[in-house]
Design a protein around this motif. Structure first.
Motif, PDB file in Angstrom:
ATOM      1  N   LEU A 104       0.808  -1.217   0.000  1.00 35.37           N
ATOM      2  CA  LEU A 104       0.000   0.000   0.000  1.00 35.37           C
ATOM      3  C   LEU A 104       0.845   1.273   0.000  1.00 35.37           C
ATOM      4  CD1 LEU A 104      -2.850   1.202   0.053  1.00 35.37           C
ATOM      5  CD2 LEU A 104      -2.710   1.133   2.544  1.00 35.37           C
ATOM      6  N   PRO A 105       1.842   1.429   0.871  1.00 35.60           N
ATOM      7  CA  PRO A 105       2.664   2.649   0.817  1.00 35.60           C
ATOM      8  C   PRO A 105       3.426   2.790  -0.501  1.00 35.60           C
ATOM      9  CG  PRO A 105       3.047   1.501   2.884  1.00 35.60           C
ATOM     10  CD  PRO A 105       2.203   0.612   2.028  1.00 35.60           C
ATOM     11  N   LEU A 106       3.906   1.674  -1.063  1.00 34.89           N
ATOM     12  CA  LEU A 106       4.610   1.747  -2.339  1.00 34.89           C
ATOM     13  C   LEU A 106       3.692   2.238  -3.449  1.00 34.89           C
ATOM     14  CD1 LEU A 106       6.694  -1.538  -2.203  1.00 34.89           C
ATOM     15  CD2 LEU A 106       7.534   0.789  -2.015  1.00 34.89           C
ATOM     16  N   CYS A 107       2.464   1.751  -3.470  1.00 33.50           N
ATOM     17  CA  CYS A 107       1.497   2.203  -4.479  1.00 33.50           C
ATOM     18  C   CYS A 107       1.153   3.676  -4.278  1.00 33.50           C
ATOM     19  CB  CYS A 107       0.242   1.346  -4.434  1.00 33.50           C
ATOM     20  SG  CYS A 107       0.511  -0.340  -4.991  1.00 33.50           S
ATOM     21  N   LEU A 108       1.005   4.106  -3.038  1.00 29.53           N
ATOM     22  CA  LEU A 108       0.703   5.506  -2.768  1.00 29.53           C
ATOM     23  C   LEU A 108       1.849   6.416  -3.217  1.00 29.53           C
ATOM     24  CD1 LEU A 108      -0.989   5.300   0.746  1.00 29.53           C
ATOM     25  CD2 LEU A 108      -2.065   5.815  -1.445  1.00 29.53           C
ATOM     26  N   ILE A 109       3.085   5.990  -3.006  1.00 32.46           N
ATOM     27  CA  ILE A 109       4.230   6.782  -3.461  1.00 32.46           C
ATOM     28  C   ILE A 109       4.245   6.868  -4.976  1.00 32.46           C
ATOM     29  CG2 ILE A 109       6.754   6.775  -3.623  1.00 32.46           C
ATOM     30  CD1 ILE A 109       6.775   5.696  -0.740  1.00 32.46           C
ATOM     31  N   LEU A 162       3.247  10.547  -9.719  1.00 32.26           N
ATOM     32  CA  LEU A 162       2.748  10.897 -11.048  1.00 32.26           C
ATOM     33  C   LEU A 162       2.418  12.379 -11.164  1.00 32.26           C
ATOM     34  CD1 LEU A 162       0.437   7.856 -11.844  1.00 32.26           C
ATOM     35  CD2 LEU A 162       2.668   8.386 -12.831  1.00 32.26           C
ATOM     36  N   PHE A 163       2.076  13.003 -10.069  1.00 39.29           N
ATOM     37  CA  PHE A 163       1.729  14.421 -10.092  1.00 39.29           C
ATOM     38  C   PHE A 163       2.963  15.321 -10.216  1.00 39.29           C
ATOM     39  CE2 PHE A 163      -1.845  12.451  -7.801  1.00 39.29           C
ATOM     40  CZ  PHE A 163      -2.859  12.828  -8.666  1.00 39.29           C
ATOM     41  N   PHE A 164       4.149  14.762 -10.029  1.00 39.95           N
ATOM     42  CA  PHE A 164       5.371  15.551 -10.075  1.00 39.95           C
ATOM     43  C   PHE A 164       6.185  15.312 -11.350  1.00 39.95           C
ATOM     44  CE2 PHE A 164       4.282  15.224  -5.603  1.00 39.95           C
ATOM     45  CZ  PHE A 164       4.373  16.549  -5.214  1.00 39.95           C
ATOM     46  N   VAL A 165       5.688  14.491 -12.263  1.00 38.75           N
ATOM     47  CA  VAL A 165       6.401  14.222 -13.512  1.00 38.75           C
ATOM     48  C   VAL A 165       6.256  15.420 -14.440  1.00 38.75           C
ATOM     49  CG1 VAL A 165       6.459  12.766 -15.564  1.00 38.75           C
ATOM     50  CG2 VAL A 165       6.101  11.739 -13.327  1.00 38.75           C
TER      51      VAL A 165
END
Length: 84
Positions: free
Chosen positions: A37-42, A47-50
Motif C-alpha cells: 500500500l505505501p509503495l502504491c501511494l508513493i 505521477l503528479f510531479f512528472v
C-alpha cells in the motif's frame, strides 16, 4: 521494556503457528497488502510531479558509454552462467 519486544514477537508468532496454516496464510496476505500500500501511494503520488521536459532526450550518450554498458551486461551474464 526492550526485552519485552522479542518476547511479545515470539509469543505472537507462536500463536499464529499453533492456530494453523490458514491463519498464517491470511496474516501473510494482510502483511503483504500492508507493505504494498505505501509503495502504491508513493507511485501514484509521484505521477503528479512528472514533468514532460525531463522526459525528452537532449543528447544521446557517446559510443564509449554504450560499449561500456554492453561489455558490463555480457560480463555479468557470463558470471551468472558460470556460477550455476
Amino acid at each position: 521494556m526492550p526485552a519485552l519486544v522479542p518476547v511479545v514477537t515470539f509469543a505472537f508468532w507462536s500463536i499464529v503457528n499453533i492456530r494453523g496454516v490458514a491463519l498464517g496464510a491470511r496474516f501473510n496476505s494482510l502483511a503483504t497488502s500492508a507493505k504494498l500500500l505505501p509503495l502504491c501511494l508513493i507511485a501514484v503520488n509521484g505521477l503528479f510531479f512528472v514533468q514532460g521536459a525531463n522526459l525528452t532526450v537532449t543528447t544521446w550518450p557517446s559510443a564509449s558509454v554504450t560499449l561500456g554498458s554492453l561489455v558490463y551486461l555480457v560480463a555479468g551474464r557470463g558470471r551468472r552462467s558460470a556460477t550455476r
